[in-house]
Design a protein around this motif. Structure first.
Motif, mmCIF file in Angstrom:
data_model
loop_
_atom_site.group_PDB
_atom_site.id
_atom_site.type_symbol
_atom_site.label_atom_id
_atom_site.label_comp_id
_atom_site.label_asym_id
_atom_site.label_seq_id
_atom_site.Cartn_x
_atom_site.Cartn_y
_atom_site.Cartn_z
ATOM 1 N N UNK A 211 59.983 97.582 27.272
ATOM 2 C CA UNK A 211 59.662 96.302 28.020
ATOM 3 C C UNK A 211 58.274 95.793 27.585
ATOM 4 N N UNK A 212 57.578 96.807 27.025
ATOM 5 C CA UNK A 212 56.328 96.449 26.548
ATOM 6 C C UNK A 212 56.229 95.609 25.223
ATOM 7 N N UNK A 213 55.556 94.347 25.250
ATOM 8 C CA UNK A 213 55.464 93.555 24.106
ATOM 9 C C UNK A 213 54.597 94.155 23.239
ATOM 10 N N UNK A 214 54.314 93.862 21.932
ATOM 11 C CA UNK A 214 53.034 94.274 20.995
ATOM 12 C C UNK A 214 52.015 93.504 21.439
ATOM 13 N N UNK A 215 51.222 94.067 22.359
ATOM 14 C CA UNK A 215 49.965 93.739 22.904
ATOM 15 C C UNK A 215 49.098 94.926 22.657
ATOM 16 N N UNK A 216 48.516 95.044 21.462
ATOM 17 C CA UNK A 216 47.721 96.107 21.206
ATOM 18 C C UNK A 216 46.165 95.919 21.513
ATOM 19 N N UNK A 217 46.108 94.809 21.899
ATOM 20 C CA UNK A 217 44.482 94.409 22.500
ATOM 21 C C UNK A 217 44.197 94.563 24.020
ATOM 22 N N UNK A 218 45.345 94.172 24.721
ATOM 23 C CA UNK A 218 45.136 93.743 26.253
ATOM 24 C C UNK A 218 45.683 94.968 26.973
ATOM 25 N N UNK A 219 45.954 94.694 28.313
ATOM 26 C CA UNK A 219 46.345 95.850 29.223
ATOM 27 C C UNK A 219 47.621 95.326 29.824
ATOM 28 N N UNK A 220 48.245 96.305 30.333
ATOM 29 C CA UNK A 220 49.558 96.255 31.066
ATOM 30 C C UNK A 220 49.288 96.468 32.619
ATOM 31 N N UNK A 221 49.917 95.853 33.470
ATOM 32 C CA UNK A 221 49.680 96.093 34.782
ATOM 33 C C UNK A 221 51.220 95.975 35.401
ATOM 34 N N UNK A 222 51.278 96.918 36.439
ATOM 35 C CA UNK A 222 52.462 97.098 37.358
ATOM 36 C C UNK A 222 52.027 96.376 38.705
ATOM 37 N N UNK A 223 52.579 95.074 38.714
ATOM 38 C CA UNK A 223 52.080 94.356 40.120
ATOM 39 C C UNK A 223 53.160 94.235 40.860
ATOM 40 N N UNK A 224 53.021 94.915 42.370
ATOM 41 C CA UNK A 224 54.063 94.891 43.510
ATOM 42 C C UNK A 224 53.582 93.957 44.570
ATOM 43 N N UNK A 225 54.595 93.301 45.036
ATOM 44 C CA UNK A 225 54.477 92.306 46.135
ATOM 45 C C UNK A 225 55.609 92.594 47.268
ATOM 46 N N UNK A 226 55.358 92.188 48.285
ATOM 47 C CA UNK A 226 56.220 92.109 49.277
ATOM 48 C C UNK A 226 57.272 91.168 49.014
ATOM 49 N N UNK A 227 58.773 91.598 49.184
ATOM 50 C CA UNK A 227 59.686 90.729 48.881
ATOM 51 C C UNK A 227 59.706 89.399 49.548
ATOM 52 N N UNK A 228 59.803 88.383 48.864
ATOM 53 C CA UNK A 228 59.866 87.100 49.366
ATOM 54 C C UNK A 228 61.142 86.482 49.621
ATOM 55 N N UNK A 229 61.057 85.609 50.709
ATOM 56 C CA UNK A 229 62.489 85.211 51.120
ATOM 57 C C UNK A 229 62.862 83.990 50.211
ATOM 58 N N UNK A 230 61.918 83.244 49.402
ATOM 59 C CA UNK A 230 62.203 82.218 48.557
ATOM 60 C C UNK A 230 62.920 82.794 47.253
ATOM 61 N N UNK A 231 63.872 81.827 46.774
ATOM 62 C CA UNK A 231 64.460 82.191 45.411
ATOM 63 C C UNK A 231 63.531 81.707 44.256
ATOM 64 N N UNK A 232 62.383 80.875 44.502
ATOM 65 C CA UNK A 232 61.838 80.447 43.591
ATOM 66 C C UNK A 232 60.221 81.207 43.856
ATOM 67 N N UNK A 233 60.029 81.824 42.639
ATOM 68 C CA UNK A 233 58.689 82.832 42.665
ATOM 69 C C UNK A 233 57.662 82.106 41.746
ATOM 70 N N UNK A 234 56.548 82.053 42.380
ATOM 71 C CA UNK A 234 55.424 81.478 41.490
ATOM 72 C C UNK A 234 54.394 82.503 41.248
ATOM 73 N N UNK A 235 54.384 83.209 40.030
ATOM 74 C CA UNK A 235 53.260 84.201 39.903
ATOM 75 C C UNK A 235 52.079 83.546 39.240
#
Length: 159
Positions: free
Chosen positions: A119-143
């Motif tokens: 799943x990781x794109x070719x981002x050799x310079x930056x960092x990756x993070x796994x971000x967890x949120x409590x499940x939202x009731x809304x069908x539209x998610x704004x990160x």
């Protein structure tokens, strides 16, 4: 004249009867990588018409059915801070919000992590993070990625 048209039509007939064209047939990617591309979005934070932060996010709940059964909304996020010594999100004063709610956890993911390698794109310079949120009731998610100043960027996903 008709003979020439007939000769031109025959190759098109064989091409159209062949296997369907698919952009991913030229790449050696698995199904998860293909879905990852489908559910990944990107935006930039600009400052004085210059890119300050490159922000990618993949909504993992759409990729893995087991994750979607959990009571969490998970994102694999990639960040690159232009012209910064440190690529750490916390050292640069940025944080995440999902529909205005802070995450449960934000964990750095190493680039050689086997769980997310496809799943990781070719981002050799930056960092990756796994971000967890409590499940939202809304069908539209704004990160949203924001810092203490006015800089922010938002990616919209559908559940």
């Amino acid at each position: 004249m008709y003979k020439i048209l007939f000769l031109l039509i025959i190759p098109f007939f064989f091409i159209s009867c062949g296997p369907k064209n698919n952009a991913f047939k030229y790449f050696e990617k698995d199904e998860i990588a293909t879905k990852g591309i489908q559910y990944t979005k990107k935006t930039d934070i600009l400052k004085d018409k210059e890119v300050e932060v490159i922000f990618w996010a993949t909504y993992l709940n759409k990729i893995d059915k087991e994750i979607s059964k959990s009571n969490e909304d998970l994102f694999l996020v990639s960040l690159y801070f232009a012209d910064k010594e440190s690529q750490d999100i916390f050292e640069n004063g940025y944080s995440f919000l999902l529909n205005g709610i802070e995450p449960i956890s934000t964990q750095k993911v190493e680039k050689d992590n086997e769980n997310f390698k496809s799943l990781m794109l070719k981002n050799n310079w930056g960092n990756y993070y796994l971000v967890k949120f409590t499940a939202q009731n809304s069908n539209n998610l704004a990160l949203k990625l924001k810092n203490e100043s006015v800089s922010s960027a938002q990616l919209n996903f559908e559940k």
